[in-house]
Design an enzyme around this catalytic site. Structure first.
Site, PDB file in Angstrom:
ATOM      1  N   HIS A  78     -14.043   4.215  15.560  1.00  0.00           N
ATOM      2  CA  HIS A  78     -14.354   3.366  16.729  1.00  0.00           C
ATOM      3  C   HIS A  78     -13.587   3.909  17.923  1.00  0.00           C
ATOM      4  O   HIS A  78     -12.458   4.398  17.774  1.00  0.00           O
ATOM      5  CB  HIS A  78     -14.066   1.889  16.455  1.00  0.00           C
ATOM      6  CG  HIS A  78     -12.617   1.508  16.395  1.00  0.00           C
ATOM      7  ND1 HIS A  78     -11.850   1.298  17.529  1.00  0.00           N
ATOM      8  CD2 HIS A  78     -11.776   1.293  15.348  1.00  0.00           C
ATOM      9  CE1 HIS A  78     -10.628   0.959  17.181  1.00  0.00           C
ATOM     10  NE2 HIS A  78     -10.550   0.962  15.857  1.00  0.00           N
ATOM     11  N   ASP A  80     -13.268   2.193  21.012  1.00  0.00           N
ATOM     12  CA  ASP A  80     -12.684   1.201  21.924  1.00  0.00           C
ATOM     13  C   ASP A  80     -11.232   0.978  21.531  1.00  0.00           C
ATOM     14  O   ASP A  80     -10.827   1.269  20.384  1.00  0.00           O
ATOM     15  CB  ASP A  80     -13.465  -0.116  21.875  1.00  0.00           C
ATOM     16  CG  ASP A  80     -13.520  -0.738  20.475  1.00  0.00           C
ATOM     17  OD1 ASP A  80     -13.649   0.022  19.492  1.00  0.00           O
ATOM     18  OD2 ASP A  80     -13.421  -1.972  20.374  1.00  0.00           O
ATOM     19  N   ASP A 111      -4.837   4.048  17.053  1.00  0.00           N
ATOM     20  CA  ASP A 111      -5.963   3.133  16.783  1.00  0.00           C
ATOM     21  C   ASP A 111      -6.989   3.243  17.893  1.00  0.00           C
ATOM     22  O   ASP A 111      -6.936   2.505  18.857  1.00  0.00           O
ATOM     23  CB  ASP A 111      -5.431   1.705  16.642  1.00  0.00           C
ATOM     24  CG  ASP A 111      -6.479   0.733  16.157  1.00  0.00           C
ATOM     25  OD1 ASP A 111      -7.560   1.164  15.741  1.00  0.00           O
ATOM     26  OD2 ASP A 111      -6.208  -0.477  16.197  1.00  0.00           O
ATOM     27  N   GLU A 145     -15.428  -2.440  18.238  1.00  0.00           N
ATOM     28  CA  GLU A 145     -14.808  -2.750  16.942  1.00  0.00           C
ATOM     29  C   GLU A 145     -13.648  -3.721  17.094  1.00  0.00           C
ATOM     30  O   GLU A 145     -13.439  -4.591  16.257  1.00  0.00           O
ATOM     31  CB  GLU A 145     -14.327  -1.461  16.254  1.00  0.00           C
ATOM     32  CG  GLU A 145     -13.919  -1.653  14.800  1.00  0.00           C
ATOM     33  CD  GLU A 145     -12.479  -2.101  14.592  1.00  0.00           C
ATOM     34  OE1 GLU A 145     -12.158  -2.547  13.478  1.00  0.00           O
ATOM     35  OE2 GLU A 145     -11.665  -2.028  15.533  1.00  0.00           O
ATOM     36  N   GLU A 146     -12.869  -3.560  18.175  1.00  0.00           N
ATOM     37  CA  GLU A 146     -11.686  -4.410  18.334  1.00  0.00           C
ATOM     38  C   GLU A 146     -12.063  -5.872  18.543  1.00  0.00           C
ATOM     39  O   GLU A 146     -11.279  -6.769  18.229  1.00  0.00           O
ATOM     40  CB  GLU A 146     -10.818  -3.907  19.503  1.00  0.00           C
ATOM     41  CG  GLU A 146     -10.198  -2.530  19.277  1.00  0.00           C
ATOM     42  CD  GLU A 146      -9.115  -2.521  18.192  1.00  0.00           C
ATOM     43  OE1 GLU A 146      -8.824  -3.589  17.624  1.00  0.00           O
ATOM     44  OE2 GLU A 146      -8.584  -1.440  17.917  1.00  0.00           O
ATOM     45  N   GLU A 171      -9.901   5.281  10.625  1.00  0.00           N
ATOM     46  CA  GLU A 171      -8.811   4.439  11.145  1.00  0.00           C
ATOM     47  C   GLU A 171      -7.478   4.946  10.577  1.00  0.00           C
ATOM     48  O   GLU A 171      -7.445   5.577   9.513  1.00  0.00           O
ATOM     49  CB  GLU A 171      -9.024   2.990  10.691  1.00  0.00           C
ATOM     50  CG  GLU A 171     -10.241   2.330  11.310  1.00  0.00           C
ATOM     51  CD  GLU A 171      -9.892   1.317  12.389  1.00  0.00           C
ATOM     52  OE1 GLU A 171      -8.821   1.462  13.028  1.00  0.00           O
ATOM     53  OE2 GLU A 171     -10.703   0.402  12.597  1.00  0.00           O
ATOM     54  N   HIS A 372      -1.998  -1.326  18.206  1.00  0.00           N
ATOM     55  CA  HIS A 372      -1.888  -2.502  19.096  1.00  0.00           C
ATOM     56  C   HIS A 372      -0.451  -2.729  19.562  1.00  0.00           C
ATOM     57  O   HIS A 372      -0.129  -3.806  20.074  1.00  0.00           O
ATOM     58  CB  HIS A 372      -2.417  -3.782  18.433  1.00  0.00           C
ATOM     59  CG  HIS A 372      -3.854  -3.701  17.995  1.00  0.00           C
ATOM     60  ND1 HIS A 372      -4.598  -4.803  17.658  1.00  0.00           N
ATOM     61  CD2 HIS A 372      -4.692  -2.649  17.857  1.00  0.00           C
ATOM     62  CE1 HIS A 372      -5.828  -4.439  17.319  1.00  0.00           C
ATOM     63  NE2 HIS A 372      -5.895  -3.113  17.429  1.00  0.00           N
TER      64      HIS A 372
HETATM   65 ZN   LIG Z   1      -8.894   0.325  14.761  1.00  0.00          ZN
END
Ligand SMILES: [Zn+2]
Length: 400
Positions: A78, A80, A111, A145-146, A171, A372
């Site tokens: 992903h 984003d 991520d 995805e987030e 991931e 994150h």
């Molecule tokens: Zn991720």
């Protein structure tokens, strides 16, 4: 020099180029539903390394193809990211990537733009070293995805008719091999009351007292949930309480809870909803409304593709032939046996494996503990390690 040694050597030679591409991705912010600019950066790189076909789907995900064999597999990343959060907690600008201490720093390096960078350079290696004859291989850079994991892949599976037999999720795994994670769902519980003037509460029926009793039953429910030796325990917690009343001088006529439910092996949407209904009944409110929420936000393309917020659990069995191939490929290019483990968080595999039963496994650069978080950073050697693994897995599946 054998095939795997050549893969390992070329992946290392391409490490700086992979990191440069990752830097381009990081310096192009791409929050969920705002990915258009980074998709252009990926398209440019896919063109440069020589993909056979590149297209963008209705939700805005990019699909690069290499090979046209009869069997179909995919690598997914992903593209984003979440926002940077409190900038004072970062030691440097999260969108001006820097290389220091053997790592590349910036929002999304772990991520999971690092996985995307390694995937694209694995495709380059697969072509350059002639590693693939049997497969059509899709490299997907997916959106949103987030905000709603799996949505992009429901779209690819149902609308774009992508039908891989097996998918690698890129991931972050700290360069270990992962074969599952807990599922999750977002549940709402609502009860009704009857409003009256706050000066004489005995005339009404206060919905806040009711929902408070339900919340305490949810707390007890959490202690009863089942455990799984591999995935760990299912959990449930209250994440928000809301109420309504005609005024702050009136008894509440409605109240609701938002629940974050993590599902371990064997737990389903039906079983989880039944448990919450039971908790409401134990509190004395068997007529409470209990339901799963929906996600229905527009993609950057403008398309709205609604999805229920139920993200099922998945596990790839230990004896899966894909896991055996991955283990062999891993040992050949990383030089040791892989640690086979699971993610703590959730990924797009909830749709691919959890809903559609397509085997998935995961390997990606970077450690998920930095996802994150401020000062997110990915080791450079993980980038070339992941590139080598992806190429080696394709070689192995082609019988090389
Ligand atoms: Zn991720």
């Amino acid at each position: 020099m054998n095939t795997y040694q050549r893969i390992q050597q070329r992946a290392k030679e391409l490490e700086n180029e992979t990191a440069r591409f990752l830097g381009d991705l990081v310096s192009t912010p791409s929050f969920s539903s705002k990915e258009e600019a980074v998709i252009r950066v990926i398209r440019r790189e896919m063109e440069k390394v020589g993909f056979d076909e590149i297209r963008i789907d209705g939700l805005g995900s990019i699909i690069g193809r290499v090979g046209n064999g009869p069997r179909v597999i995919a690598f997914d990343g992903h593209i984003d990211t979440v926002y940077a959060g409190d900038l004072s907690q970062w030691s440097s600008d999260p969108f001006k990537p820097k290389i220091a201490e053997g790592k590349i720093w910036g929002r999304g390096t772990v991520d999971q733009k690092g996985g995307m960078a390694s995937m694209v350079y694995a495709a380059k290696l697969i072509k350059e070293l002639g590693l693939n004859e049997q497969f059509t291989i899709y490299f997907t850079g997916t959106v949103m995805e987030e905000d709603c994991d799996g949505l992009c892949w429901l779209y690819l599976l149902r609308e774009e008719k992508l039908k891989p037999e097996f998918v690698v999720i890129t991931e972050p795994t700290n360069l270990n091999l992962y074969r599952g994670h807990r599922g999750r769902m977002e549940i709402r519980v609502e009860v009704k009351g009857r409003s009256c003037h706050g000066s004489a509460p005995e005339r009404g029926d206060n919905a806040i007292y009711k929902i408070a009793r339900v919340a305490l039953e949810v707390e007890k429910l959490n202690t009863r949930l089942r455990n799984d030796a591999f995935l760990g325990k299912g959990t449930v917690t209250v994440t928000e309480v809301r109420s309504s009343s005609p005024s702050l001088c009136a008894v509440a006529d409605g109240a609701g809870l938002h629940l974050d439910r993590r599902l371990t092996f064997g737990e389903t949407k039906e079983s989880a909803l039944a448990e919450v209904r039971d908790a409401a009944a134990r509190a004395g409110y068997p007529d409470a409304k209990v339901f799963v929420l929906n996600y229905a936000e527009p993609a950057y393309t403008g398309k709205v593709y609604p999805m229920e917020k139920y993200y099922p659990t998945w596990v790839l069995p230990e004896n899966s032939p894909y896991l055996q191939d991955a283990t062999t490929a891993y040992s050949a290019v990383i030089g040791k046996a892989p640690l086979v483990d699971k993610w703590t968080f959730s990924t797009n595999a909830i749709a691919i494996a959890g809903m559609h039963g397509i085997p998935c496994l995961g390997l990606g650069p970077g450690n998920e503990i930095y996802a994150h978080a401020p000062n997110e950073a990915c080791p450079l050697e993980h980038l070339s390690g992941a590139t080598a693994f992806y190429a080696a897995l394709v070689a192995r599946m082609n019988g090389k």
